[in-house]
Design an enzyme around this catalytic site. Structure first.
Site, short mmCIF file in Angstrom:
data_model
loop_
_atom_site.label_atom_id
_atom_site.label_comp_id
_atom_site.label_asym_id
_atom_site.label_seq_id
_atom_site.Cartn_x
_atom_site.Cartn_y
_atom_site.Cartn_z
N HIS A 137 0.83 -1.21 0.00
CA HIS A 137 0.00 0.00 0.00
C HIS A 137 0.87 1.26 0.00
O HIS A 137 0.57 2.23 -0.70
CB HIS A 137 -0.94 0.00 1.20
CG HIS A 137 -1.86 -1.17 1.24
ND1 HIS A 137 -2.64 -1.48 2.35
CD2 HIS A 137 -2.15 -2.13 0.32
CE1 HIS A 137 -3.34 -2.57 2.11
NE2 HIS A 137 -3.05 -2.98 0.89
N HIS A 195 -9.09 -2.30 -5.20
CA HIS A 195 -7.98 -2.54 -4.28
C HIS A 195 -6.94 -3.47 -4.90
O HIS A 195 -5.74 -3.32 -4.65
CB HIS A 195 -8.46 -3.13 -2.95
CG HIS A 195 -7.34 -3.29 -1.97
ND1 HIS A 195 -6.84 -2.23 -1.25
CD2 HIS A 195 -6.58 -4.37 -1.65
CE1 HIS A 195 -5.82 -2.65 -0.51
NE2 HIS A 195 -5.64 -3.94 -0.74
N ASP A 197 -2.99 -2.72 -5.16
CA ASP A 197 -1.92 -3.66 -4.81
C ASP A 197 -0.95 -3.85 -5.97
O ASP A 197 0.28 -3.88 -5.78
CB ASP A 197 -2.51 -5.02 -4.43
CG ASP A 197 -3.01 -5.08 -2.99
OD1 ASP A 197 -2.71 -4.16 -2.20
OD2 ASP A 197 -3.71 -6.06 -2.66
N HIS A 238 -0.28 -11.05 -5.15
CA HIS A 238 1.10 -10.60 -4.96
C HIS A 238 2.12 -11.54 -5.59
O HIS A 238 3.12 -11.08 -6.16
CB HIS A 238 1.39 -10.47 -3.46
CG HIS A 238 0.49 -9.51 -2.77
ND1 HIS A 238 0.40 -8.18 -3.12
CD2 HIS A 238 -0.38 -9.68 -1.73
CE1 HIS A 238 -0.47 -7.57 -2.33
NE2 HIS A 238 -0.96 -8.46 -1.49
#
Length: 304
Positions: A78, A237, A241, A264
């Site tokens: 973030h 969101h 990311d 991720h």
């Protein structure tokens, strides 16, 4: 020339780690040209520095975590997203714990901190990484790819089988030449499910999570009293990311990123694959703002 950027002044904040639940003091400080983003664990003696780069990522369970020089820095995505969103090339991030504070679960607090510190232009040319060839990474039915594009566009699709998701939009396209990172992306919060909390906490994760720093769902609905900030906050969101994960390339990306159910791990795999493919990328700088793709002109460069 279009110049590198750092902070005008130091700024600091205190929060808790999403997964550790520990109190952490965070300070953002100016850094010299070509430093990149340096995380500094000041709670260790002597202090340990970890440069933010794709190959430093060692753990991608629910967040992006770097390890180097015997130290760990977790949940960096973030803050890295906010730094990317404001075009900050060089900064020192000081931490008194092993995890960046979660704040409200978005990048919004970090945007406020960076704007409070102010942005200073530096004496060296700003470097961008331009995508020259398509590149795609798969993991089962999940995939992520880069394509050449004169700007920065991110397309993301999620696919959750849950009443809240089936009632909301699960795909989004953010073209930063047309859309504002601050307004359209930075405020989107992380999210999770009540039924997963016990299992996560048994693994030492989500110990600091609550309704003030995450969207939480039970079997049927969002239980946060104030609901969602965007109808498609979940997928926005994921874009937030991705912007943070890809900033571990070290420079703003000129290209298009497209993802289906990515996270991720795949984002990091794509960044590493691009680093390994010298024919698929180039580093570029610009003499004037007029040459810079529209996606990056919102940073308001001055002329040298």
């Amino acid at each position: 020339m279009v110049r590198q950027r750092t902070l005008k002044n130091p700024v600091q904040v205190t929060g808790v780690g999403l997964h550790t639940g520990e109190r952490v003091d965070l300070a953002l400080r100016p850094a010299p040209v070509d430093s990149g983003i340096i995380f500094r664990r000041v709670d260790l003696a002597p202090a340990v520095e970890i440069r933010a780069e794709a190959h430093a990522v060692k753990d991608t369970r629910l967040s992006t975590c770097m390890e180097a020089n015997g130290a760990r820095v977790a949940t960096i995505e973030h803050l890295m997203s906010a730094l990317a969103g404001l075009g900050v090339d060089n900064a020192i991030v000081e931490l008194t714990s092993a995890e960046v504070p979660i704040m409200d679960g978005s990048a919004g607090t970090f945007i406020f901190l960076l704007q409070s510190a102010g942005i200073a232009e530096q004496s060296a040319p700003k470097k961008f990484i331009r995508i020259l060839k398509p590149m795609e990474i798969h993991d089962g039915d999940k995939w992520v790819r880069f394509d050449p594009f004169d700007g920065y566009k991110l397309s993301f699709q999620i696919n959750f089988s849950h009443p809240v998701f089936t009632a909301t939009k699960q795909d989004v396209v953010v073209d930063l030449g047309e859309d504002s990172y601050i307004r359209e992306v930075s405020r989107a919060r992380t999210f999770g499910f009540m039924q997963e909390v016990e299992a996560l906490r048994a693994q030492g994760l989500a110990l600091g999570g609550n309704l003030d720093n995450a969207i939480v769902m039970d079997e049927y609905r969002v239980i946060n009293p104030d609901g969602l900030r965007f109808e498609d906050e979940f997928v926005r969101h994921k874009v937030l990311d991705a912007i943070g994960d890809l900033y571990l390339l070290g420079h703003p990306v000129i290209g298009q990123y497209t993802a289906y159910k990515s996270g991720h791990a795949l984002n990091n795999a794509l960044a590493r694959a691009l680093i390994a493919r010298e024919d698929a990328r180039e580093i570029v700088s610009f003499c004037s703002e007029e040459e810079v793709p529209q996606a990056f002109r919102q940073w308001r460069f001055s002329h040298a």
